[in-house]
Design an enzyme around this catalytic site. Sequence first.
Site, PDB file in Angstrom:
ATOM      1  N   ASP A 182      -8.720   6.611   5.994  1.00 47.31           N
ATOM      2  CA  ASP A 182      -8.385   6.191   4.771  1.00 47.31           C
ATOM      3  C   ASP A 182      -9.282   5.177   4.186  1.00 47.31           C
ATOM      4  OD1 ASP A 182      -5.775   7.255   2.895  1.00 47.31           O
ATOM      5  OD2 ASP A 182      -6.169   5.216   2.569  1.00 47.31           O
ATOM      6  N   TYR A 315      -6.344   0.742  -5.150  1.00 43.88           N
ATOM      7  CA  TYR A 315      -6.744   1.757  -5.996  1.00 43.88           C
ATOM      8  C   TYR A 315      -7.602   1.399  -7.035  1.00 43.88           C
ATOM      9  CZ  TYR A 315      -4.761   5.190  -2.535  1.00 43.88           C
ATOM     10  OH  TYR A 315      -4.539   5.833  -1.436  1.00 43.88           O
ATOM     11  N   HIS A 366      -4.596  13.749   8.914  1.00 46.62           N
ATOM     12  CA  HIS A 366      -5.050  12.149   8.066  1.00 46.62           C
ATOM     13  C   HIS A 366      -4.360  11.215   8.832  1.00 46.62           C
ATOM     14  CE1 HIS A 366      -6.419   9.759   4.957  1.00 46.62           C
ATOM     15  NE2 HIS A 366      -5.137   9.291   5.032  1.00 46.62           N
TER      16      HIS A 366
END
Length: 401
Positions: A182, A315, A366
Amino acid sequence: MSFSGETPFQINVPEEKIATLHAKLELATFPDELEDAGWKYGVPLADVKRLAEKWRSGYDWREHEKELNQELPMFTRDIEVDGFGTLNIHYVHKKSDIVDAIPLFFCHGWPGSFLEVRKILPLLTDPSPEHPSFHVVAISLPGYGFSEAPRKQAFAMKQYAEVAHKLMLALGYNEYVTQGGDWGCLITRKMASEYGGKHHKAWHTNCPIVNPPSWKSPLAFLALLLTPWSPEEKAGIERSEWFNTKGSGYIAEQSTQPQTLGYSLADSPVGLLAWIYEKLVLWTDNYKWSDEEVLTWISLYWFSRAGPAASLRIYFESIGEFRNLGYDPTIPMGASHFPKEIVVVPASWLRRMNVVSQSHHETGGHFAATEQPEALVQDVRSMFAKGSPAFAIVPGKTGYA
């Protein structure tokens, strides 16, 4: 460059925070739900109600807090970040009994935390003549877990990489390798670009994020056009298409208006629960999450030092680098491919990278360190084992006695 000393750390959430959580859960208001909706519209109402009720009356945080304190040797340390002052950083640090173990930096992403090192820590530090062993450092990224959050705007990929690198130097690891998924992939990739060669010797990821071949690399681009997709690559493309069309809405909100979303996550434990639980289920490969496991994961966000809103800002600040990766690092790279990763790139896209170790798995998603800890650790061991191209990549630190 200045560092303050290391301080041992134990999780000890104030009793009033636990009481507030229970009070908020007691007063929770739930939405309605369409008939037979299942997961079509998001997390099923029955799942959220069950988890919320258990969180309120059937989950003992103190029990899990005690287990984490017993299992994970944790510390904090001040790290000075150029232009951003000093941040107090939380991390797990466990040394192998092998003196010449390889220093390894483990980096989580969102919605993960330092908790993701829990299953792989004893495996990585395990001393054996059969495989290399590692000294492991697992950070709580700034704004996550029990690390302090940045107070200024524009704390982006370069700064996360700087914190990680300076932490390794402060611990006496002037040369090291890394592992991450990630954002952990992108942060360790940035470390490879900024500090590769002299300090950062090799990197491994279970979430390969690379630029697709383009006309700027004519041979790679031509190979892309002429080589048919394998069944595995076709499945990966389908998985990536699902994520782009059905699973990536959170990126749009967190990369444009993180503060707006932050009010809900900071005030509503049910909102936080649903927002993260959705990813835990949809991003894994039929992994059997226990309610206790889910609630410990999410409690670490609710009880985090800066609050859950702080974790979203990466982000906003770093989405540009996610979409435009820039130059590829040149240090040795290892990659693990899991079929239910959220973005599954064809292995051929990694050809222009300095890939020295690559493995493909039939199951897993993930959160590889949680779902498939043995497989992930075996991949990391293989990358640095005797006879591999990256063996003894850290001078004097082979990982063997």
